[in-house]
Design a protein around this motif. Structure first.
Motif, PDB file in Angstrom:
ATOM      1  N   ALA A 135      -6.291  -1.419   1.434  1.00  0.00           N
ATOM      2  CA  ALA A 135      -5.539  -2.559   0.910  1.00  0.00           C
ATOM      3  C   ALA A 135      -6.430  -3.796   0.876  1.00  0.00           C
ATOM      4  O   ALA A 135      -7.321  -3.961   1.727  1.00  0.00           O
ATOM      5  N   LEU A 136      -6.214  -4.674  -0.089  1.00  0.00           N
ATOM      6  CA  LEU A 136      -7.015  -5.895  -0.188  1.00  0.00           C
ATOM      7  C   LEU A 136      -6.845  -6.787   1.029  1.00  0.00           C
ATOM      8  O   LEU A 136      -7.766  -7.486   1.425  1.00  0.00           O
ATOM      9  N   ASN A 137      -5.667  -6.769   1.645  1.00  0.00           N
ATOM     10  CA  ASN A 137      -5.436  -7.639   2.795  1.00  0.00           C
ATOM     11  C   ASN A 137      -5.814  -6.977   4.114  1.00  0.00           C
ATOM     12  O   ASN A 137      -5.552  -7.518   5.176  1.00  0.00           O
ATOM     13  N   ALA A 138      -6.445  -5.808   4.067  1.00  0.00           N
ATOM     14  CA  ALA A 138      -6.873  -5.126   5.287  1.00  0.00           C
ATOM     15  C   ALA A 138      -8.012  -5.916   5.929  1.00  0.00           C
ATOM     16  O   ALA A 138      -8.913  -6.388   5.231  1.00  0.00           O
ATOM     17  N   PRO A 139      -7.982  -6.073   7.250  1.00  0.00           N
ATOM     18  CA  PRO A 139      -9.061  -6.830   7.899  1.00  0.00           C
ATOM     19  C   PRO A 139     -10.381  -6.076   7.827  1.00  0.00           C
ATOM     20  O   PRO A 139     -10.416  -4.854   7.901  1.00  0.00           O
ATOM     21  N   GLU A 155      -7.084  15.421  -7.632  1.00  0.00           N
ATOM     22  CA  GLU A 155      -5.841  15.168  -6.907  1.00  0.00           C
ATOM     23  C   GLU A 155      -5.529  13.672  -6.864  1.00  0.00           C
ATOM     24  O   GLU A 155      -4.377  13.260  -7.020  1.00  0.00           O
ATOM     25  N   ALA A 156      -6.554  12.845  -6.688  1.00  0.00           N
ATOM     26  CA  ALA A 156      -6.349  11.393  -6.662  1.00  0.00           C
ATOM     27  C   ALA A 156      -5.851  10.888  -8.008  1.00  0.00           C
ATOM     28  O   ALA A 156      -4.964  10.033  -8.064  1.00  0.00           O
ATOM     29  N   LYS A 157      -6.408  11.421  -9.116  1.00  0.00           N
ATOM     30  CA  LYS A 157      -5.936  11.012 -10.443  1.00  0.00           C
ATOM     31  C   LYS A 157      -4.492  11.428 -10.650  1.00  0.00           C
ATOM     32  O   LYS A 157      -3.695  10.677 -11.201  1.00  0.00           O
ATOM     33  N   THR A 158      -4.144  12.620 -10.204  1.00  0.00           N
ATOM     34  CA  THR A 158      -2.786  13.138 -10.382  1.00  0.00           C
ATOM     35  C   THR A 158      -1.766  12.305  -9.620  1.00  0.00           C
ATOM     36  O   THR A 158      -0.663  12.073 -10.106  1.00  0.00           O
ATOM     37  N   HIS A 159      -2.123  11.847  -8.422  1.00  0.00           N
ATOM     38  CA  HIS A 159      -1.180  11.139  -7.550  1.00  0.00           C
ATOM     39  C   HIS A 159      -1.593   9.687  -7.312  1.00  0.00           C
ATOM     40  O   HIS A 159      -1.254   9.104  -6.280  1.00  0.00           O
ATOM     41  N   LEU A 160      -2.303   9.100  -8.265  1.00  0.00           N
ATOM     42  CA  LEU A 160      -2.861   7.763  -8.076  1.00  0.00           C
ATOM     43  C   LEU A 160      -1.812   6.722  -7.703  1.00  0.00           C
ATOM     44  O   LEU A 160      -2.005   5.952  -6.766  1.00  0.00           O
ATOM     45  N   SER A 161      -0.698   6.713  -8.385  1.00  0.00           N
ATOM     46  CA  SER A 161       0.324   5.709  -8.121  1.00  0.00           C
ATOM     47  C   SER A 161       0.824   5.793  -6.684  1.00  0.00           C
ATOM     48  O   SER A 161       0.925   4.784  -5.978  1.00  0.00           O
ATOM     49  N   ARG A 162       1.097   6.996  -6.207  1.00  0.00           N
ATOM     50  CA  ARG A 162       1.586   7.197  -4.835  1.00  0.00           C
ATOM     51  C   ARG A 162       0.504   6.811  -3.826  1.00  0.00           C
ATOM     52  O   ARG A 162       0.775   6.139  -2.825  1.00  0.00           O
ATOM     53  N   LEU A 163      -0.733   7.193  -4.100  1.00  0.00           N
ATOM     54  CA  LEU A 163      -1.825   6.886  -3.180  1.00  0.00           C
ATOM     55  C   LEU A 163      -2.094   5.385  -3.094  1.00  0.00           C
ATOM     56  O   LEU A 163      -2.364   4.860  -2.017  1.00  0.00           O
ATOM     57  N   VAL A 164      -1.999   4.693  -4.229  1.00  0.00           N
ATOM     58  CA  VAL A 164      -2.196   3.239  -4.225  1.00  0.00           C
ATOM     59  C   VAL A 164      -1.095   2.569  -3.415  1.00  0.00           C
ATOM     60  O   VAL A 164      -1.352   1.640  -2.638  1.00  0.00           O
ATOM     61  N   ALA A 214      -1.683   0.296  -0.096  1.00  0.00           N
ATOM     62  CA  ALA A 214      -1.147  -1.064  -0.005  1.00  0.00           C
ATOM     63  C   ALA A 214      -0.354  -1.253   1.287  1.00  0.00           C
ATOM     64  O   ALA A 214      -0.272  -2.363   1.807  1.00  0.00           O
ATOM     65  N   ARG A 215       0.220  -0.170   1.802  1.00  0.00           N
ATOM     66  CA  ARG A 215       0.965  -0.233   3.064  1.00  0.00           C
ATOM     67  C   ARG A 215       0.050  -0.073   4.279  1.00  0.00           C
ATOM     68  O   ARG A 215       0.510  -0.012   5.409  1.00  0.00           O
ATOM     69  N   GLY A 216      -1.240   0.022   4.057  1.00  0.00           N
ATOM     70  CA  GLY A 216      -2.181   0.106   5.160  1.00  0.00           C
ATOM     71  C   GLY A 216      -2.690   1.500   5.465  1.00  0.00           C
ATOM     72  O   GLY A 216      -3.429   1.701   6.413  1.00  0.00           O
ATOM     73  N   MET A 236      -7.912   9.808   8.684  1.00  0.00           N
ATOM     74  CA  MET A 236      -7.873   9.321   7.325  1.00  0.00           C
ATOM     75  C   MET A 236      -7.931  10.541   6.402  1.00  0.00           C
ATOM     76  O   MET A 236      -8.757  11.414   6.570  1.00  0.00           O
ATOM     77  N   LYS A 237      -7.060  10.551   5.434  1.00  0.00           N
ATOM     78  CA  LYS A 237      -6.987  11.687   4.518  1.00  0.00           C
ATOM     79  C   LYS A 237      -8.057  11.591   3.428  1.00  0.00           C
ATOM     80  O   LYS A 237      -8.443  10.503   3.016  1.00  0.00           O
ATOM     81  N   ILE A 238      -8.495  12.755   2.987  1.00  0.00           N
ATOM     82  CA  ILE A 238      -9.488  12.847   1.916  1.00  0.00           C
ATOM     83  C   ILE A 238      -8.864  13.587   0.740  1.00  0.00           C
ATOM     84  O   ILE A 238      -8.247  14.635   0.921  1.00  0.00           O
ATOM     85  N   PHE A 239      -9.015  13.019  -0.454  1.00  0.00           N
ATOM     86  CA  PHE A 239      -8.489  13.625  -1.670  1.00  0.00           C
ATOM     87  C   PHE A 239      -9.633  13.817  -2.646  1.00  0.00           C
ATOM     88  O   PHE A 239     -10.503  12.947  -2.780  1.00  0.00           O
ATOM     89  N   ASN A 240      -9.625  14.952  -3.366  1.00  0.00           N
ATOM     90  CA  ASN A 240     -10.636  15.124  -4.396  1.00  0.00           C
ATOM     91  C   ASN A 240     -10.239  14.297  -5.618  1.00  0.00           C
ATOM     92  O   ASN A 240      -9.106  13.840  -5.716  1.00  0.00           O
ATOM     93  N   ILE A 241     -11.164  14.085  -6.522  1.00  0.00           N
ATOM     94  CA  ILE A 241     -10.923  13.201  -7.661  1.00  0.00           C
ATOM     95  C   ILE A 241      -9.728  13.660  -8.492  1.00  0.00           C
ATOM     96  O   ILE A 241      -8.880  12.849  -8.868  1.00  0.00           O
TER      97      ILE A 241
END
Length: 81
Positions: A40-44, A8-17, A21-23, A1-6
């Motif tokens: 993702a919300l539908n993740a078990p 970097e996450a803000k910069t690429h939020l759309s791509r990360l979301v 969503a794809r799991g 699982m990848k880790i992003f700092n805040i």
């Protein structure tokens, strides 16, 4: 699982979301310390994932599984040829 700092996450939020969503879940960290996991919300939920018995009927374990190769192993320890 990848880790992003805040930042970097803000910069690429759309791509990360989209990835989440794809799991492809990820973790957001602050100063190197993991803070949140994005999934993702539908993740078990971990409790919903069934692991035990998932290979039932697909493999066969021999009755003498715990004794397989015992003669060769004993020979390695005793040095008998």
């Amino acid at each position: 699982m990848k880790i992003f700092n805040i930042h970097e996450a803000k910069t690429h939020l759309s791509r990360l979301v989209d990835q989440a969503a794809r799991g492809e879940s990820f973790v957001i960290a602050k100063a190197g310390k993991p803070l949140v996991k994005v999934v993702a919300l539908n993740a078990p939920e971990p409790a919903q994932m069934k692991r035990r018995g998932f290979l039932a009927g697909q493999i066969v374990v021999p009755e003498d599984f715990d004794r397989l190769g015992s003669a060769e192993i004993e020979q390695l320890f005793t040095g008998d040829a």
